[in-house]
Write an enzyme that holds these catalytic residues in place. Sequence first.
Site, PDB file in Angstrom:
ATOM      1  N   GLY A 133      -9.155  -6.955   8.613  1.00 15.68           N
ATOM      2  CA  GLY A 133      -8.028  -6.286   9.245  1.00 15.68           C
ATOM      3  C   GLY A 133      -7.676  -6.936  10.564  1.00 15.68           C
ATOM      4  N   TYR A 182      -6.037  10.827   4.533  1.00 19.87           N
ATOM      5  CA  TYR A 182      -4.623  11.072   4.238  1.00 19.87           C
ATOM      6  C   TYR A 182      -4.513  11.925   2.956  1.00 19.87           C
ATOM      7  CZ  TYR A 182      -3.886   7.847   8.045  1.00 19.87           C
ATOM      8  OH  TYR A 182      -3.916   7.256   9.283  1.00 19.87           O
ATOM      9  N   ARG A 190      -7.499   2.273  -2.816  1.00 22.54           N
ATOM     10  CA  ARG A 190      -8.396   2.127  -1.672  1.00 22.54           C
ATOM     11  C   ARG A 190      -9.069   3.469  -1.415  1.00 22.54           C
ATOM     12  NH1 ARG A 190      -7.593   0.453   4.730  1.00 22.54           N
ATOM     13  NH2 ARG A 190      -9.067  -1.263   4.654  1.00 22.54           N
ATOM     14  N   GLN A 250       0.843  -1.193   0.000  1.00 18.91           N
ATOM     15  CA  GLN A 250       0.000   0.000   0.000  1.00 18.91           C
ATOM     16  C   GLN A 250       0.880   1.245   0.000  1.00 18.91           C
ATOM     17  OE1 GLN A 250      -2.424   1.499   3.256  1.00 18.91           O
ATOM     18  NE2 GLN A 250      -4.232   1.422   1.949  1.00 18.91           N
TER      19      GLN A 250
HETATM   20  C1  PHB Z   1      -3.339   4.149  11.661  1.00 24.82           C
HETATM   21  O1  PHB Z   1      -2.138   3.940  11.771  1.00 24.82           O
HETATM   22  O2  PHB Z   1      -4.051   4.382  12.635  1.00 24.82           O
HETATM   23  C2  PHB Z   1      -3.936   4.095  10.333  1.00 24.82           C
HETATM   24  C3  PHB Z   1      -3.109   3.989   9.232  1.00 24.82           C
HETATM   25  C4  PHB Z   1      -3.652   3.942   7.968  1.00 24.82           C
HETATM   26  C5  PHB Z   1      -5.014   3.999   7.805  1.00 24.82           C
HETATM   27  C6  PHB Z   1      -5.855   4.099   8.900  1.00 24.82           C
HETATM   28  C7  PHB Z   1      -5.307   4.152  10.164  1.00 24.82           C
HETATM   29  O3  PHB Z   1      -5.541   3.972   6.590  1.00 24.82           O
END
Ligand code: PHB
Length: 363
Positions: free
Chosen positions: A321, A179, A226, A98
Amino acid sequence: MTTLFDPLHAGALQLANRIVMAPLTRQRARAGLVPTALTTEYYRQRASAGLIVTEASQICPAGQGYGDTPGIYSREQVAAWRRVTDAVHAAGGQVVIQLWHVGRISHVTLQPGGAAPVSSTARTAVAKTRIGEGLVEVSAPRALRTDELPGLIEDYRHAARCAMDAGFDGVEVHGANGYLLDQFLRDSINDRSDAYGGSIANRARLLVEVMRAVASEIGGDRTAVRISPVTPSNGAGQDSDPQALHEYVAGQIAPLGLAYLHVIEGATGGARDTPPFDYAALKASYRRAHPCLAWMVNNSYTREMALTAVASGTADLVAFGRPFISNPDLVRRLRDDLPLAEVNRETIYGGGEVGYTDYPAAA
Ligand code: PHB
């Protein structure tokens, strides 16, 4: 009838089953932000997944937002990831990395030269990040200048090339969870007045250009994305029209012939059904341009939900997850309907083998 346990060709990926290990941040990289021998063992243990999507990995130093997350831009990182991909392939699995840029979800202590994190905006997110032992408020960002965006797109292209050099089967571009790319997509964050802000086409421009650059570098059939149309994660708020925004993105990127589309339904790691979004309509939009695009769903799926989603054709792939953290043999446990081990939340982030490589397979 298709089941969760049947193989699938998704672009260039040849998957043994429809169960995917979702990307999971673990914050265990070491000097040079490289994955370690323990990381290789962690992924090897989980290689019975039809597909592993690695933890989010920054495309460049400024893309880092949490302590000890791995990168995919240096030679040293490529060499270390090569050990991971070799181990997963030897165990019969497939693995994509990713590609991550956190944008404003970062802290100056993680940034090159202690600089401000970059974003679509200069407004600070109401969000926290994890550094060392604790949670801290994210730092005030600096809005990227328009003339910096071509270099950023090149960073994604370079990271995708590094991923191929490291032996990955493909890449998943992180366009979700508030992000960087999501910071451009949403009008709840993006306050720009250049060609990358304002209209839907303008806000989608960076994601679309990144997807085109990555696909041209490694092939659309090894490229995925994603998205999380309505998650409020990381102070993202809600876009004024997420349906129209994502239907537009679909029309732009589906023609690239992507390997799969990965959608987080609802609030990441939380409520699935609020706020509402028409995922079936979005899927139909993608399929109009790319009839065999694999549709990957995620967010708190149970065994029953996953079986139904694949059997009914709602989804081709289901990503899990947290269950994959505590159940390295999740595929077998789902197949044989064995009980699942619970995750210890204290050992998710950072540390060594405890809570990482020491969860046993079922007897
Ligand atoms: C996190 O580290 O909390 C985290 C990282 C990536 C994501 C969501 C949460 O897409």
